[in-house]
Structure formats: C-alpha cells, structure tokens
Design a protein around this motif. Sequence first.
Motif, short mmCIF file in Angstrom:
data_model
loop_
_atom_site.label_atom_id
_atom_site.label_comp_id
_atom_site.label_asym_id
_atom_site.label_seq_id
_atom_site.Cartn_x
_atom_site.Cartn_y
_atom_site.Cartn_z
N SER A 91 0.83 -1.21 0.00
CA SER A 91 0.00 0.00 0.00
C SER A 91 0.87 1.26 0.00
CB SER A 91 -0.97 0.00 1.19
OG SER A 91 -0.28 -0.12 2.41
N TRP A 92 2.00 1.23 0.71
CA TRP A 92 2.93 2.36 0.63
C TRP A 92 3.48 2.50 -0.79
CZ3 TRP A 92 3.10 6.50 3.14
CH2 TRP A 92 2.95 6.56 4.53
N MET A 93 3.82 1.36 -1.38
CA MET A 93 4.36 1.38 -2.74
C MET A 93 3.36 2.00 -3.72
SD MET A 93 5.79 -1.87 -4.85
CE MET A 93 6.15 -1.75 -6.61
N CYS A 94 2.09 1.72 -3.49
CA CYS A 94 1.04 2.27 -4.34
C CYS A 94 0.87 3.77 -4.11
CB CYS A 94 -0.27 1.54 -4.03
SG CYS A 94 -1.65 1.95 -5.12
N ALA A 95 0.97 4.19 -2.85
CA ALA A 95 0.71 5.59 -2.50
C ALA A 95 1.89 6.51 -2.76
CB ALA A 95 0.30 5.68 -1.03
N VAL A 96 3.12 6.00 -2.62
CA VAL A 96 4.30 6.85 -2.68
C VAL A 96 4.41 7.69 -3.95
CG1 VAL A 96 6.82 6.70 -3.01
CG2 VAL A 96 5.78 5.74 -0.98
N PRO A 97 4.23 7.12 -5.16
CA PRO A 97 4.37 7.96 -6.36
C PRO A 97 3.37 9.12 -6.38
CG PRO A 97 4.39 5.64 -6.96
CD PRO A 97 3.98 5.71 -5.52
N VAL A 98 2.17 8.88 -5.85
CA VAL A 98 1.15 9.93 -5.82
C VAL A 98 1.51 10.98 -4.77
CG1 VAL A 98 -1.30 10.41 -5.47
CG2 VAL A 98 -0.60 8.26 -6.54
N LEU A 99 1.93 10.53 -3.60
CA LEU A 99 2.26 11.47 -2.52
C LEU A 99 3.46 12.34 -2.87
CD1 LEU A 99 1.77 9.15 0.57
CD2 LEU A 99 0.26 11.01 -0.16
N LEU A 155 3.66 17.92 2.39
CA LEU A 155 2.75 16.95 3.00
C LEU A 155 2.55 17.18 4.49
CD1 LEU A 155 4.11 13.72 1.26
CD2 LEU A 155 1.89 14.81 0.85
N ARG A 156 3.05 18.29 5.01
CA ARG A 156 2.92 18.55 6.44
C ARG A 156 1.45 18.61 6.86
NH1 ARG A 156 6.84 23.69 6.99
NH2 ARG A 156 5.93 24.00 4.92
N GLY A 157 1.13 17.81 7.89
CA GLY A 157 -0.23 17.80 8.41
C GLY A 157 -1.24 17.05 7.56
#
Length: 228
Positions: free
Chosen positions: A170-178, A184-186
């Motif tokens: 799930s991190w691997m999926c989210a990381v490119p988007v984030l 990303l603070r807060g």
Amino acid sequence: MPPVPDGPAVTRNTLRRQIADALRDEILGGRLDPGQEFTVKEIAEGYGVSATPVREALVDLTAQGLLDSAQHRGFRVHEYSLADYRAMIEARSLVADGIFRGLTENPPENPGTPAALAGVRRRGEEAARAASAGDLNVLIGYDLRFWRELSALFGNPYLSDFFHRLRVQSWMCAVPVLRRAGDLRGRLWSGHCDLVDALSHRDAAAAHAIIASYNTDSLALIERLSDR
C-alpha cells in the motif's frame, strides 16, 4: 546505488535479504519508479555483488508483488492502480480488526508484552512526528516497524508477515502519488499513539474507529491527488 554491507559473517542468504531490503527501500523512496526496468546484471554491478543473490532477491520481491518479471528483459517495478489501493485498504482493515480483537479479547500472556507495547508506542511517536513534518521517507520506515511490531504481538507470524506485505504494497502504491503532492505537512496520518492507547485499554471498538477514520482519510487523499 550504494553498496551492500559485506563482511566475513555475511552468507548468501543474508546478502540476498540485504539486497531485497535495499531494493524495497529504493522503491519506497521513489528512486525506482513504477514500470522502471532493470536486469540482474545492472543490479549486481550497482551493488558490487555476484548475480546469484541478486537474482534470488529479485525473485523474492516478485513473489511479494513489488516487481514483475519482464521476459527476456529482466525485471520491472510493479505498477499499482487506484483500484489496487482501494482493495489494499479493505484487506488491511479486515486483518487489522482480527488482530485488534485478538489483542483486546485474548491478550498475550507473555510477561514481556507491556514492554513490547511500550516499544511499539515509541515507534508510533517517531512515525507521528515524521507525519506531522511531512517527512515521507522517515515516516515509511517507522510506520512499517510500528505495524510489524504491533501485529507480532498477536503471536501469529504468518498473519504478521501477510499484514506487513500489505503495508509495504500500500505504501508502494501511494508513494508515487504522494511525492507529486509537494508539501505533505499535516496531511499524513499520525494517530499511531492513539491506537496504542486504545489497545492498551483493550478497547477494540475505539481501535476500529481510529483505523476506519485513517483508512477513509488516506483513501480520500490518494483519490484527490490522483485526480490532479
């Protein structure tokens, strides 16, 4: 790529694991992009090691869903979709609820459990600080350790390993988007310590509510950023 630590105590199996861990960190750190292709030879030369442990590490990561085998071309970083992320969130919720019920209704009798839970809380504090600061690299490391150690208290290593794999994917999926989102603070979940407190009080309903809110907010954030 940085060299893999070597020494007289390093066996092929530990080298294989070190390479797999290093490549996983490269992917989660955004230094290997989704769809990026590479060969065993390229990785072996980059780390200054022989091809055999590299090939074994890449096969391990393929089995974990992080890589795809590209026939006649080597390997590529797996590309996850928004639909994949939604399915991961659902799966994570089901597994987490089972773990929480086990920890609250039938807490482990191990006398070291309170100390272990205190250690989990310390990981949570570090993760929460990184989340508040928007430091994705630090957050991922502490978040994975937090959930791995928390799920280990359940006492089922198969479930713990499966849950850890879900967290990594799930991190691997989210990381490119984030990483495309800028500051990303807060904006990242920082409720790790609240969850530990709920479990310490054997309050499965509160733990469920915390995770339900976390999953809803995380999915909404990824969906908004993906729409951009």
